[in-house]
Enzyme design. Structure first.
Site, mmCIF file in Angstrom:
data_model
loop_
_atom_site.group_PDB
_atom_site.id
_atom_site.type_symbol
_atom_site.label_atom_id
_atom_site.label_comp_id
_atom_site.label_asym_id
_atom_site.label_seq_id
_atom_site.Cartn_x
_atom_site.Cartn_y
_atom_site.Cartn_z
ATOM 1 N N ARG A 166 0.844 -1.206 0.000
ATOM 2 C CA ARG A 166 0.000 0.000 0.000
ATOM 3 C C ARG A 166 0.875 1.251 0.000
ATOM 4 N NH1 ARG A 166 -3.911 -3.321 3.219
ATOM 5 N NH2 ARG A 166 -2.641 -3.004 5.070
ATOM 6 N N PHE A 226 -11.415 -4.521 -5.895
ATOM 7 C CA PHE A 226 -11.450 -5.337 -4.667
ATOM 8 C C PHE A 226 -10.853 -4.502 -3.526
ATOM 9 C CE2 PHE A 226 -10.582 -8.072 -8.368
ATOM 10 C CZ PHE A 226 -11.668 -8.936 -8.349
ATOM 11 N N ASP A 257 -15.847 -2.539 -4.847
ATOM 12 C CA ASP A 257 -15.940 -3.754 -4.033
ATOM 13 C C ASP A 257 -17.392 -4.216 -4.045
ATOM 14 O OD1 ASP A 257 -13.829 -5.012 -1.779
ATOM 15 O OD2 ASP A 257 -15.921 -5.535 -1.437
ATOM 16 N N SER A 258 -17.585 -5.518 -3.816
ATOM 17 C CA SER A 258 -18.958 -6.037 -3.789
ATOM 18 C C SER A 258 -19.612 -5.844 -2.425
ATOM 19 C CB SER A 258 -18.955 -7.526 -4.148
ATOM 20 O OG SER A 258 -18.056 -8.212 -3.301
ATOM 21 N N CYS A 269 -3.414 -14.077 -3.924
ATOM 22 C CA CYS A 269 -3.115 -14.607 -2.577
ATOM 23 C C CYS A 269 -3.502 -16.084 -2.515
ATOM 24 C CB CYS A 269 -3.832 -13.800 -1.502
ATOM 25 S SG CYS A 269 -5.612 -13.809 -1.676
HETATM 26 N N1 SAH Z 1 -6.890 -4.573 -1.121
HETATM 27 C C1 SAH Z 1 -7.604 -4.723 0.113
HETATM 28 C C2 SAH Z 1 -7.959 -6.164 0.416
HETATM 29 C C3 SAH Z 1 -8.819 -6.853 -0.637
HETATM 30 S S1 SAH Z 1 -9.638 -8.254 -0.054
HETATM 31 C C4 SAH Z 1 -6.788 -4.064 1.234
HETATM 32 O O1 SAH Z 1 -5.618 -3.698 1.025
HETATM 33 O O2 SAH Z 1 -7.307 -3.927 2.336
HETATM 34 C C5 SAH Z 1 -10.706 -8.695 -1.332
HETATM 35 C C6 SAH Z 1 -11.989 -7.873 -1.431
HETATM 36 O O3 SAH Z 1 -12.657 -8.313 -2.628
HETATM 37 C C7 SAH Z 1 -13.008 -8.038 -0.319
HETATM 38 O O4 SAH Z 1 -13.286 -6.768 0.219
HETATM 39 C C8 SAH Z 1 -14.281 -8.593 -1.000
HETATM 40 O O5 SAH Z 1 -15.465 -8.007 -0.494
HETATM 41 C C9 SAH Z 1 -14.075 -8.188 -2.419
HETATM 42 N N2 SAH Z 1 -14.687 -9.028 -3.473
HETATM 43 C C10 SAH Z 1 -14.702 -10.379 -3.583
HETATM 44 N N3 SAH Z 1 -15.219 -10.766 -4.772
HETATM 45 C C11 SAH Z 1 -15.541 -9.626 -5.438
HETATM 46 C C12 SAH Z 1 -16.098 -9.359 -6.731
HETATM 47 N N4 SAH Z 1 -16.397 -10.331 -7.572
HETATM 48 N N5 SAH Z 1 -16.270 -8.074 -7.097
HETATM 49 C C13 SAH Z 1 -15.950 -7.067 -6.245
HETATM 50 N N6 SAH Z 1 -15.407 -7.262 -5.028
HETATM 51 C C14 SAH Z 1 -15.202 -8.517 -4.624
#
Ligand code: SAH
Length: 394
Positions: A209, A225, A247-248, A337
């Site tokens: 980040r 995401f 995000d979803s 991941c």
């Molecule tokens: N980058 C973030 C962590 C991401 S975790 C950080 O640094 O904090 C993955 C995220 O993807 C979760 O918040 C989950 O809600 C979201 N997610 C999962 N499948 C998804 C999809 N198909 N479309 C949008 N968001 C999604």
């Protein structure tokens, strides 16, 4: 209790890998308490290791030690002390008040995750062995860190494979509020330890980040995401021209809005969008939208290699679309991941995404989890986070 390995199946233990599968044992089912300590021997009766016994799991035993030392409270104290000391030596925690304190197998404690959020510890017990010792481990964590509150988030899916029910709640001390701010590289984030993902925050991305922040100045950023906005907040704080966060999860996006306010960042440069990244990237392509920096940090598509093929298609899909949406000179920061997709396969997937997108791109950096998530050389599975910074060339 003694367990003997089948001929030839002692090899991985001799390489110091800590897992023993039921299929490697001559008599995998024995009458002993779940999580208790057993001795492992080769087929000729030579001692190999002491391990915790998991009666319901395919991974039937996990090694505590390759010596005959006593596995008792002082044994666990030594490991917890060592984990604290190595992080102190590596300066973990100098730029953030939150980091992983115990990273399971890689800190010699299979099944135990402990994250520190300022003055709170969040513990995940993932195996029969850590469940057996949980009370002792909690006492030791308090004795060795001086922190008084431990919240338990043993609700990860993998517990099911151990025959363990999910458990969440206060383990020690008092929690005055389930939501509170932490600091990361000078920025504040709300953590919800009761309901947040994993133990509340994706600590493994802390350094990445920061790096994205450095790359964001004057750029139009798309954060896919985004969860509670980790990358978005770093981008805005470092002068991004605009940030679009997708995000979803509505809960994650509402936390993101709180995080924006907490850091007094220019809200007019930020847009949140709730939806499915797979669909939204297509929509942006159809609308001919473009960005200077795109972050793809999806959830685990392949927990094990059995899911690798399906996961590869999903990774390729989003990376291909991202390459199309990038302006020339733009940057793709892409992650996996998934334990079931290793770094070499991930690179191949991203390469084939670029090829099919008709894009010429270079890798400028490889990224991974931070130093607070070390990887034992004998446990390569510990290296689960793979990332690349790619530049789209003309
Ligand atoms: N980058 C973030 C962590 C991401 S975790 C950080 O640094 O904090 C993955 C995220 O993807 C979760 O918040 C989950 O809600 C979201 N997610 C999962 N499948 C998804 C999809 N198909 N479309 C949008 N968001 C999604």
């Amino acid at each position: 209790m003694n367990l003997s390995l089948k001929p030839g199946r002692e090899k991985s233990l001799l390489r110091r890998h800590p897992w023993v599968f039921a299929s490697a044992l001559q008599t995998p089912d024995i009458q002993t308490a779940s999580g208790s300590t057993v001795s492992l021997h080769d087929p000729t009766g030579h001692f190999l290791a002491q391990a915790s016994y998991s009666p319901h799991s395919q991974i039937r035993a996990r090694v505590w030690t390759f010596t005959d030392e006593a596995v008792d409270k002082e044994f666990f104290r030594r490991h917890i002390k060592a984990a604290i000391e190595v992080r102190r030596q590596l300066n973990v925690g100098s730029a953030s008040d939150s980091y992983r304190l115990i990273h399971g197998e890689s800190d010699g404690l299979p099944g135990l995750i402990v994250d520190r959020y300022a003055d709170l510890l969040v513990l995940q017990s993932l195996t029969a062995g850590t469940e057996f010792w949980k009370g002792t481990l909690a006492d030791l964590l308090i004795e060795e860190t001086g922190i008084e509150t431990i919240y338990e988030r043993s609700d990860a899916d993998v517990r099911e494979l151990e025959g363990l029910q999910p458990i969440t709640g206060l383990l020690r001390g008092e929690l005055h509020a389930s939501r509170f701010p932490i600091q990361e590289h000078g920025l504040k984030f709300q953590i919800d330890v009761e309901h947040g993902h994993k133990t509340g925050f994706y600590l493994d991305q802390c350094e990445n980040r920061r790096r994205v922040g450095e790359l964001s100045k004057d750029r139009d950023v798309l954060n896919c995401f985004c969860y509670t906005g980790g990358f978005s907040i770093h981008a805005l704080a470092n002068g991004a021209r605009s940030v679009l966060s997708v995000d979803s999860s509505a809960d994650a996006l509402s936390m993101l809005e709180e995080n924006l306010a907490l850091n007094e960042l220019p809200a007019e440069r930020h847009t949140s969008m709730q939806g499915d990244v797979f669909q939204l990237l297509r929509k942006f392509r159809d609308e001919a939208r473009s960005f200077d920096l795109i972050i793809l940090d999806p959830p685990k598509f392949a927990p094990t290699s059995a899911h690798a093929e399906k996961a590869s298609r999903a990774y390729k899909d989003i990376n291909l679309l991202a390459f199309k949406l990038l302006r020339v000179g733009g940057i793709l920061v892409t992650f996996s991941c998934s334990g079931g997709v290793d770094a070499a396969l991930f690179q191949k997937i991203v390469a084939s995404a670029a090829l099919d997108a008709g894009v010429n791109a270079t890798i400028s950096e490889h990224l991974s989890q931070g130093a607070d998530h070390p990887v034992s050389l004998h446990f390569p599975e510990g290296a689960y986070l793979k990332g690349m910074i790619c530049v789209k060339n003309a």
